[in-house]
Enzyme design. Structure first.
Site, PDB file in Angstrom:
ATOM      1  N   VAL A 274      -0.564   2.429   2.347  1.00 35.34           N
ATOM      2  CA  VAL A 274      -0.677   2.037   1.412  1.00 35.34           C
ATOM      3  C   VAL A 274      -1.294   0.624   0.825  1.00 35.34           C
ATOM      4  O   VAL A 274      -1.228  -0.778   0.769  1.00 35.34           O
ATOM      5  CB  VAL A 274       1.205   1.561   0.549  1.00 35.34           C
ATOM      6  CG1 VAL A 274       0.924   2.063  -1.225  1.00 35.34           C
ATOM      7  CG2 VAL A 274       1.905   2.711   1.244  1.00 35.34           C
ATOM      8  N   SER A 275      -2.363   0.639  -0.521  1.00 31.82           N
ATOM      9  CA  SER A 275      -3.182  -0.306  -1.023  1.00 31.82           C
ATOM     10  C   SER A 275      -2.967  -0.621  -2.383  1.00 31.82           C
ATOM     11  O   SER A 275      -2.651  -0.280  -3.020  1.00 31.82           O
ATOM     12  CB  SER A 275      -4.719   0.135  -0.943  1.00 31.82           C
ATOM     13  OG  SER A 275      -5.822  -0.580  -1.370  1.00 31.82           O
TER      14      SER A 275
END
Ligand SMILES: *[C@@H]1O[C@H](CO)[C@@H](O)[C@H](O)[C@H]1NC(C)=O
Ligand SMILES: *[C@@H]1O[C@H](CO)[C@@H](O)[C@H](O)[C@H]1NC(C)=O
Ligand SMILES: *[C@@H]1O[C@H](CO)[C@@H](O)[C@H](O)[C@H]1NC(C)=O
Ligand SMILES: *[C@@H]1O[C@H](CO)[C@@H](O)[C@H](O)[C@H]1NC(C)=O
Length: 697
Positions: A274-275
């Protein structure tokens, strides 16, 4: 006695036995500064030796929360650092045991790192993880141990009757999946159960005194604190850390950052893939979309970089932080929430992952025996991610090695056929499990732990679970808890806790060998094995069985190598003194503008200034009386250090302040505080003050 009285006595007795269920909790919250050395130590996260500290934007804090039901006690601590290390937890427990005997143990204390990529490293001890920092850095280690211990002490001393409420919110536009192609390999019927390819929930545990005054809150949201990229050299707790600062500021009116009663954490969870860089990966030169499988542009990973949503990385950090803060505040202000009631319970086990086995049931009815592998990193690990690319031209999605790199690898640590088969389809680049020179490279023994607060289960995991890995683990634990009598069980994964072992991708995601799969160190069935281990632990905890505590991880503290040179000496220069202001701020500034002053300084590593500050912004309130309006922990300030030349021993700091739009007009000044190291040994305090300047509307 008349019947009515008997009835009243009866009611009174019942009320004594079962008061409103959450009234029996005692809760303590505490916070302490754990900022590491602010200069010349490599940051942990992007694995770039060149990303060394040059000052402070936001300080690192440790935030501790203790729960006690009169019988059992458990503690959760969220720390603004890359990840938690076994060595740090051991040292913290050693200190706590001296003060409180065995009140806090490996079983009832979870330490979780927020995963900021902009804080000093060198504290993990495992050789591979400390390598970019030139080995072990005692200053970072000591800062963390001291700060974490102090935060727990403060929480311990503040225990009051209280209650806890669990609530769920949602934050959109703050996270994206950075390996969406690998996520798509998970079965369609599983993916269809979720609206997004990342978790958007913000889960909040709100803590109140029994009279309803707020004590604190723990928030969990799934995002990498990589809004700041590897060009940044200022220590910062990044997006989640700034969200904490905002939340605490809004509840601790007028208290300096890092002080005040209310403690608000934004802790890590299953953030593996997850960015926060929500504009997504783009080719930096052409602005085209990168190749999806390999995250490359024209075959090269270095051109494919994700950023956004802001105009630069500071702006992006702020935007993500404000989104998290707004939702957390909305939940805090709402009277709703699911009350958490006793019992408190916990369980802990060390597990040797390579020797774990599990049986898989295939949909066609057949079964398969699977087992763990010795730790190894795949080729795509070296590619890095779109949040921070690696070096040497590696790219993600590599399912085959190259003969050149394999030759080098075999020279260092040749994998056996068993290793190759076990890790398949991962082409092994670093066979960390087969090398013990100079000491352990990556752990093979992990810490697995659960804390139960009524129907809420905190699951401490030793690494970065991807979105779907986290969902599967939560489901396993929820189902097991429900089967064992905890109806409505709720599960929160507390990420990067206790020991660090890189990533945990699903077996399906593993097949694509993107960065997360390549960094899943115990092989394709790592997640399968974890689900089995945690299932057994939930069962054991709920049925009161004893579990084997498992093998102790090795103590590396006597073996670690340290190559970061110490501070030798500071010099102020001919006829100059430490603290002399060389460049004065502009005499008149408007709100929204940035002012700065330049001072002759000592090395920031001489004293980390915990619970103090390297700088102040002061406002004149009456003749000769100045009030501190900002410190080095504020968003609006930057403390920037640089060496004059490597030989001179001289250095300077810039104190920078962006005047807030609501700053009161008047006279202000900038100050700098530090310590210098003398040629004859010892460090001595000094300070410097700028001329005053006028802030206009
Ligand atoms: C510390 O704990 C141990 C075992 O739990 C107990 O035997 C001992 O009496 C305790 N010591 C003190 C000073 O409380
Ligand atoms: C980091 O972000 C800045 C904008 O703040 C940008 O100019 C720079 O190119 C980025 N660097 C990397 C390595 O992504
Ligand atoms: C897993 O299986 C192997 C081989 O059958 C066995 O040697 C090992 O002890 C097993 N591990 C565990 C934790 O049961
Ligand atoms: C059953 O499914 C598994 C996994 O898809 C496969 O490896 C195996 O060959 C299948 N067995 C049979 C008998 O079809």
């Amino acid at each position: 006695m008349p019947k009515k009285c008997l009835f009243i006595i009866h009611v009174l007795i019942i009320c004594q036995i079962c008061p409103p269920s959450f009234a029996r909790l005692k809760i303590g919250v505490g916070r302490a500064d754990c900022t590491g050395p602010a200069a010349e130590v490599t940051f942990m996260g992007y694995a770039k030796s060149s990303q060394k500290g040059c000052g402070i934007h936001l300080r690192q804090f440790s935030r501790a929360f203790i729960f006690d039901d009169g019988t059992k006690r458990a503690a959760f601590v969220s720390v603004d650092t890359g990840m938690m290390a076994h060595s740090v937890r051991k040292a913290v427990l050693f200190r706590l045991n001296k003060m409180y005997n065995s009140t806090y143990t490996e079983s009832n204390l979870i330490l979780s790192g927020t995963h900021t990529h902009s804080a000093p490293g060198g504290y993990l001890m495992e050789f591979m993880y400390d390598l970019p920092c030139l080995g072990f850095v005692k200053e970072t280690f000591d800062a963390l141990v001291e700060g974490i211990t102090t935060s727990i002490e403060r929480a311990h001393r503040s225990m009051v009757d209280g209650k806890a409420l669990l609530s769920y919110g949602e934050v959109l536009g703050a996270n994206i999946n950075r390996s969406p192609t690998a996520y798509l390999l998970n079965p369609e019927e599983e993916r269809e159960q979720y609206p997004h390819n990342v978790d958007k929930d913000l889960i909040q545990l709100k803590l109140l005194k029994s009279d309803d005054t707020l004590l604190g809150a723990i928030n969990w949201f799934s995002v990498h604190p990589t809004s700041m990229n590897f060009s940044n050299c200022l220590i910062t707790s990044d997006n989640v850390g700034y969200a904490s600062v905002l939340l605490e500021k809004s509840h601790n009116k007028d208290a300096p950052i890092g002080q005040g009663r209310f403690v608000g954490a934004f802790a890590s969870t299953n953030l593996g893939d997850v960015s926060p860089n929500v504009r997504g990966p783009r080719c930096i030169d052409t602005d085209e979309i990168c190749s999806l499988m390999s995250s490359t542009c024209r075959g090269e990973a270095k051109y494919c970089v994700a950023a956004g949503p802001g105009v630069d990385m500071f702006d992006s950090t702020r935007i993500i932080a404000e989104k998290l803060f707004e939702e957390a505040r909305r939940l805090l202000d709402s009277p709703d929430g699911h009350p958490i009631s006793p019992p408190i319970n916990y369980i802990h086990r060390f597990v040797d992952m390579p020797s774990q086995n599990a049986t898989i049931q295939h949909p066609n009815g057949t079964t398969q025996q699977v087992h763990g592998c010795l730790p190894a990193m795949g080729y795509s690990f070296a590619a890095g991610t779109t949040d921070g690319v690696g070096e040497f031209g590696f790219s993600q999605g590599a399912r085959h090695g190259s003969s050149q790199w394999n030759t080098l690898r075999d020279f260092l640590f040749q994998p056996t056929q068993e290793d190759i088969d076990c890790q398949y389809p991962k082409p092994i680049l670093i066979n960390s499990g087969r090398i013990s020179t100079p000491y352990e490279w990556q752990p093979r023994i992990v810490s697995t732990q659960l804390i139960q607060l009524g129907d809420l289960f905190l699951v401490a995991v030793p690494g970065e679970f991807t979105t779907m890995s986290g969902r599967r683990l939560r489901r396993t634990i929820r189902d097991t808890a429900i089967n064992n009598g905890v109806s409505g069980a709720k599960v929160v994964i507390t990420g990067l806790s206790n020991i660090y072992t890189s990533y945990i991708a699903t077996p399906e995601e593993y097949q694509m060998q993107r960065y997360e799969g390549a960094s899943t160190i115990f092989g394709p069935y790592t997640l399968t094995l974890y689900r089995k281990v945690y299932k057994e632990m939930v069962e054991a905890m709920l049925t009161g069985e004893n579990v084997d505590p498992g093998p102790q991880p090795p103590d590396l503290s006597t073996q670690v190598i340290s190559l970061v040179p110490p501070v030798m000496l500071d010099t102020s220069g001919f006829l100059k003194q430490f603290g002399d202001c060389l460049v004065q701020p502009l005499p008149v500034v408007k709100r929204g503008m940035t002012v700065f002053a330049l001072f002759i300084s000592g090395h920031p590593r001489n004293n980390l200034m915990h619970d103090r500050t390297f700088l102040t912004v002061e406002k004149r309130v009456e003749a000769r009386k100045w009030k501190v309006v900002a410190t080095d922990a504020d968003w609006e300030t930057k403390f920037i250090w640089r060496r004059d030349s490597t030989l001179s021993g001289g250095s300077k700091v810039t104190v920078e302040w962006t005047v807030p739009l609501n700053a009161a007009p008047g006279k202000y000044r900038l100050r700098h505080f530090g310590y210098y190291k003398s040629l004859f040994g010892g460090t001595f305090p000094y300070s410097g003050t700028s001329k005053s300047f006028e802030v206009m509307e």
